[in-house]
Design a protein around this motif. Structure first.
Motif, PDB file in Angstrom:
ATOM      1  N   SER B  31       0.922  -1.142   0.043  1.00 37.88           N
ATOM      2  CA  SER B  31       0.221   0.020  -0.129  1.00 37.88           C
ATOM      3  C   SER B  31       0.743   1.465   0.061  1.00 37.88           C
ATOM      4  CB  SER B  31      -0.942  -0.095   1.054  1.00 37.88           C
ATOM      5  OG  SER B  31      -0.352   0.248   2.532  1.00 37.88           O
ATOM      6  N   LEU B  32       0.210   2.303  -0.357  1.00 40.81           N
ATOM      7  CA  LEU B  32       0.912   3.584  -0.434  1.00 40.81           C
ATOM      8  C   LEU B  32       0.058   4.785   0.243  1.00 40.81           C
ATOM      9  CD1 LEU B  32       3.762   4.326  -2.943  1.00 40.81           C
ATOM     10  CD2 LEU B  32       2.244   6.325  -2.428  1.00 40.81           C
ATOM     11  N   GLN B  33       0.488   5.540   0.827  1.00 45.19           N
ATOM     12  CA  GLN B  33      -0.121   6.725   1.282  1.00 45.19           C
ATOM     13  C   GLN B  33       0.577   7.871   1.004  1.00 45.19           C
ATOM     14  OE1 GLN B  33       0.563   4.034   3.789  1.00 45.19           O
ATOM     15  NE2 GLN B  33      -1.257   3.321   3.276  1.00 45.19           N
ATOM     16  N   TRP B  34      -0.456   9.242   0.802  1.00 49.98           N
ATOM     17  CA  TRP B  34       0.152  10.280   0.669  1.00 49.98           C
ATOM     18  C   TRP B  34      -0.459  11.186   1.670  1.00 49.98           C
ATOM     19  CZ3 TRP B  34       3.067  12.347  -3.451  1.00 49.98           C
ATOM     20  CH2 TRP B  34       3.379  11.585  -4.585  1.00 49.98           C
ATOM     21  N   TYR B  35       0.686  12.108   2.223  1.00 49.54           N
ATOM     22  CA  TYR B  35       0.317  12.914   3.182  1.00 49.54           C
ATOM     23  C   TYR B  35       0.618  14.216   2.829  1.00 49.54           C
ATOM     24  CZ  TYR B  35       0.429   8.794   6.372  1.00 49.54           C
ATOM     25  OH  TYR B  35       0.260   7.444   7.082  1.00 49.54           O
ATOM     26  N   ARG B  36       0.181  15.463   3.652  1.00 51.92           N
ATOM     27  CA  ARG B  36       0.386  16.663   3.238  1.00 51.92           C
ATOM     28  C   ARG B  36       0.976  17.102   4.680  1.00 51.92           C
ATOM     29  NH1 ARG B  36      -3.329  21.422   1.510  1.00 51.92           N
ATOM     30  NH2 ARG B  36      -3.434  21.814   3.521  1.00 51.92           N
ATOM     31  N   GLN B  37       2.111  17.787   4.885  1.00 54.07           N
ATOM     32  CA  GLN B  37       2.722  18.197   6.229  1.00 54.07           C
ATOM     33  C   GLN B  37       3.088  19.785   6.273  1.00 54.07           C
ATOM     34  OE1 GLN B  37       6.716  16.809   7.282  1.00 54.07           O
ATOM     35  NE2 GLN B  37       6.236  17.111   9.445  1.00 54.07           N
ATOM     36  N   GLU B  38       2.359  20.290   7.232  1.00 56.83           N
ATOM     37  CA  GLU B  38       2.758  21.837   7.493  1.00 56.83           C
ATOM     38  C   GLU B  38       3.914  22.062   8.354  1.00 56.83           C
ATOM     39  OE1 GLU B  38       0.692  24.206   5.756  1.00 56.83           O
ATOM     40  OE2 GLU B  38      -1.039  23.006   5.205  1.00 56.83           O
ATOM     41  N   PRO B  39       4.426  23.038   7.998  1.00 56.23           N
ATOM     42  CA  PRO B  39       5.547  23.526   9.108  1.00 56.23           C
ATOM     43  C   PRO B  39       5.178  23.209  10.469  1.00 56.23           C
ATOM     44  CG  PRO B  39       5.614  25.086   7.393  1.00 56.23           C
ATOM     45  CD  PRO B  39       4.187  24.481   7.216  1.00 56.23           C
ATOM     46  N   GLY B  42       2.449  17.497  12.302  1.00 56.64           N
ATOM     47  CA  GLY B  42       2.556  16.104  11.838  1.00 56.64           C
ATOM     48  C   GLY B  42       2.056  15.837  10.601  1.00 56.64           C
ATOM     49  N   PRO B  43       2.293  15.076   9.698  1.00 54.70           N
ATOM     50  CA  PRO B  43       1.779  14.601   8.131  1.00 54.70           C
ATOM     51  C   PRO B  43       0.580  14.376   8.524  1.00 54.70           C
ATOM     52  CG  PRO B  43       4.019  13.657   8.517  1.00 54.70           C
ATOM     53  CD  PRO B  43       3.528  14.059  10.024  1.00 54.70           C
ATOM     54  N   VAL B  44      -0.326  14.834   7.623  1.00 55.47           N
ATOM     55  CA  VAL B  44      -1.757  14.560   7.658  1.00 55.47           C
ATOM     56  C   VAL B  44      -2.074  13.610   6.248  1.00 55.47           C
ATOM     57  CG1 VAL B  44      -4.077  15.546   7.492  1.00 55.47           C
ATOM     58  CG2 VAL B  44      -2.391  16.787   8.887  1.00 55.47           C
ATOM     59  N   LEU B  45      -2.769  12.439   6.724  1.00 57.57           N
ATOM     60  CA  LEU B  45      -3.031  11.612   5.484  1.00 57.57           C
ATOM     61  C   LEU B  45      -3.815  12.303   4.554  1.00 57.57           C
ATOM     62  CD1 LEU B  45      -2.901   8.530   4.660  1.00 57.57           C
ATOM     63  CD2 LEU B  45      -5.066   8.252   5.910  1.00 57.57           C
ATOM     64  N   LEU B  46      -3.548  11.992   3.418  1.00 56.50           N
ATOM     65  CA  LEU B  46      -4.602  12.678   2.285  1.00 56.50           C
ATOM     66  C   LEU B  46      -5.355  11.200   1.457  1.00 56.50           C
ATOM     67  CD1 LEU B  46      -2.205  14.867   0.432  1.00 56.50           C
ATOM     68  CD2 LEU B  46      -3.951  15.721   1.898  1.00 56.50           C
ATOM     69  N   VAL B  47      -4.598  10.100   1.346  1.00 54.89           N
ATOM     70  CA  VAL B  47      -5.319   9.172   0.672  1.00 54.89           C
ATOM     71  C   VAL B  47      -4.282   7.651   0.876  1.00 54.89           C
ATOM     72  CG1 VAL B  47      -4.219   9.106  -1.514  1.00 54.89           C
ATOM     73  CG2 VAL B  47      -6.525   8.551  -1.346  1.00 54.89           C
ATOM     74  N   THR B  48      -4.811   6.567   0.875  1.00 57.71           N
ATOM     75  CA  THR B  48      -4.367   5.339   0.511  1.00 57.71           C
ATOM     76  C   THR B  48      -4.528   4.849  -0.612  1.00 57.71           C
ATOM     77  OG1 THR B  48      -4.457   5.077   3.024  1.00 57.71           O
ATOM     78  CG2 THR B  48      -3.988   2.960   1.836  1.00 57.71           C
ATOM     79  N   VAL B  49      -3.583   3.999  -1.212  1.00 57.38           N
ATOM     80  CA  VAL B  49      -3.931   3.201  -2.370  1.00 57.38           C
ATOM     81  C   VAL B  49      -3.438   2.014  -2.158  1.00 57.38           C
ATOM     82  CG1 VAL B  49      -4.168   5.150  -4.341  1.00 57.38           C
ATOM     83  CG2 VAL B  49      -1.873   4.545  -3.540  1.00 57.38           C
ATOM     84  N   GLY B  85       2.509  23.279   0.926  1.00 65.59           N
ATOM     85  CA  GLY B  85       2.806  22.323   1.967  1.00 65.59           C
ATOM     86  C   GLY B  85       3.906  21.513   1.393  1.00 65.59           C
ATOM     87  N   LEU B  86       4.359  20.466   2.164  1.00 54.81           N
ATOM     88  CA  LEU B  86       5.145  19.459   1.993  1.00 54.81           C
ATOM     89  C   LEU B  86       4.407  18.149   1.603  1.00 54.81           C
ATOM     90  CD1 LEU B  86       8.043  18.492   1.958  1.00 54.81           C
ATOM     91  CD2 LEU B  86       7.980  17.723   4.067  1.00 54.81           C
ATOM     92  N   TYR B  87       4.555  17.808   0.558  1.00 54.40           N
ATOM     93  CA  TYR B  87       3.723  16.333   0.134  1.00 54.40           C
ATOM     94  C   TYR B  87       4.748  15.278   0.315  1.00 54.40           C
ATOM     95  CZ  TYR B  87       0.058  19.330  -1.481  1.00 54.40           C
ATOM     96  OH  TYR B  87      -1.202  20.274  -1.309  1.00 54.40           O
ATOM     97  N   LEU B  88       4.165  14.277   0.923  1.00 51.10           N
ATOM     98  CA  LEU B  88       4.897  13.032   1.397  1.00 51.10           C
ATOM     99  C   LEU B  88       4.438  11.703   0.788  1.00 51.10           C
ATOM    100  CD1 LEU B  88       5.939  14.165   4.885  1.00 51.10           C
ATOM    101  CD2 LEU B  88       7.613  14.013   3.056  1.00 51.10           C
ATOM    102  N   CYS B  89       4.923  10.854   0.287  1.00 46.36           N
ATOM    103  CA  CYS B  89       4.453   9.481  -0.164  1.00 46.36           C
ATOM    104  C   CYS B  89       5.024   8.554   1.140  1.00 46.36           C
ATOM    105  CB  CYS B  89       4.747   8.922  -1.557  1.00 46.36           C
ATOM    106  SG  CYS B  89       6.529   8.783  -1.900  1.00 46.36           S
TER     107      CYS B  89
END
Lengths: 113, 111
Positions: B31-39, B42-49, B85-89
């Motif tokens: 599985s893979l998640q995408w998060y967005r993190q503000e300064p 903590g990372p906030v979950l956007l979606v899981t695929v 923001g910072l986008y993290l997979c």
């Protein structure tokens, strides 16, 4: 919506001192994690915890680190003898089951002087 | 060794433009998640695929998981300043409990 909470938000400690970072995971979650993010760098996995034991740890998680779930709600990360390079944001996360998304707390900023 | 590489590392665009962020690996993920993190947060979950080839939409955000489950992309349509923001997979492999985070993409949307 339930959330992961971390305390304190900022911890300043002298080098060589012990520090304990606290986390309250989401109540029905079974898997718990600690991550570290040094300023300007990527999020790094430290350790995962399930069924009252460490299930996986990274190379960063050496003997100076330990985790504990002292009661039914808290999950702690202890750093025994802090070093300057331990300065970072430490994030706690939890998930309901292993392959479910992890929910993160807002982190503890640890500053080692 | 970096398991998940994100590109670009930095992206600055005008409001209203479209953009795509890539997350690539030579490893297969369950599985893979995408998060967005503000300064300072903590990372906030956007979606899981979880399924190869899966496409998920979240308003103006479209996420795709590669057929071989080794890569993913995030496409933003008509970017807004609030998308900054910072986008993290982050990926979970078939074994173990470790989520591997990507290197991150710092997005700035200019009004």
């Amino acid at each position: 919506e339930p959330e992961v909470t971390q305390t304190p938000s900022h911890q300043v400690t002298q080098m060589g001192q012990e520090v304990i970072l606290r986390c309250v995971p989401i109540s029905n979650h079974l898997y718990f994690y600690w991550y570290r993010q040094i300023l300007g760098q990527k999020v790094e996995f430290l350790v995962s915890f399930y069924n009252n034991e460490i299930s996986e740890k990274s190379e960063i998680f050496d003997d100076q680190f330990s985790v504990e779930r002292p009661d039914g709600s808290n999950f702690t990360l202890k750093i025994r003898s802090t070093k300057l390079e331990d300065s970072a944001m430490y994030f706690c996360a939890s998930s309901e089951v292993r392959d479910q998304p992890q929910h993160f707390g807002d982190g503890t900023r640890l500053s080692i002087l | 060794t970096q398991l998940l590489e994100q590109s670009p590392q930095f992206l600055s665009i005008q409001e209203g433009e479209n953009l795509t962020v890539y997350c690539n690996s030579s490893s297969v993920f369950s599985s893979l998640q995408w998060y967005r993190q503000e300064p300072g947060e903590g990372p906030v979950l956007l979606v899981t695929v979880v399924t190869g080839g899966e496409v998920k939409k979240l308003k103006r955000l479209t996420f795709q998981f590669g057929d071989a489950r080794k890569d993913s992309s995030l496409h933003i349509t008509a970017a807004q300043t609030g998308d900054t923001g910072l986008y993290l997979c982050a990926g979970l492999r078939n074994t173990g409990n470790q989520f591997y985070f990507g290197t991150g993409t710092s997005l700035t949307v200019i009004p």
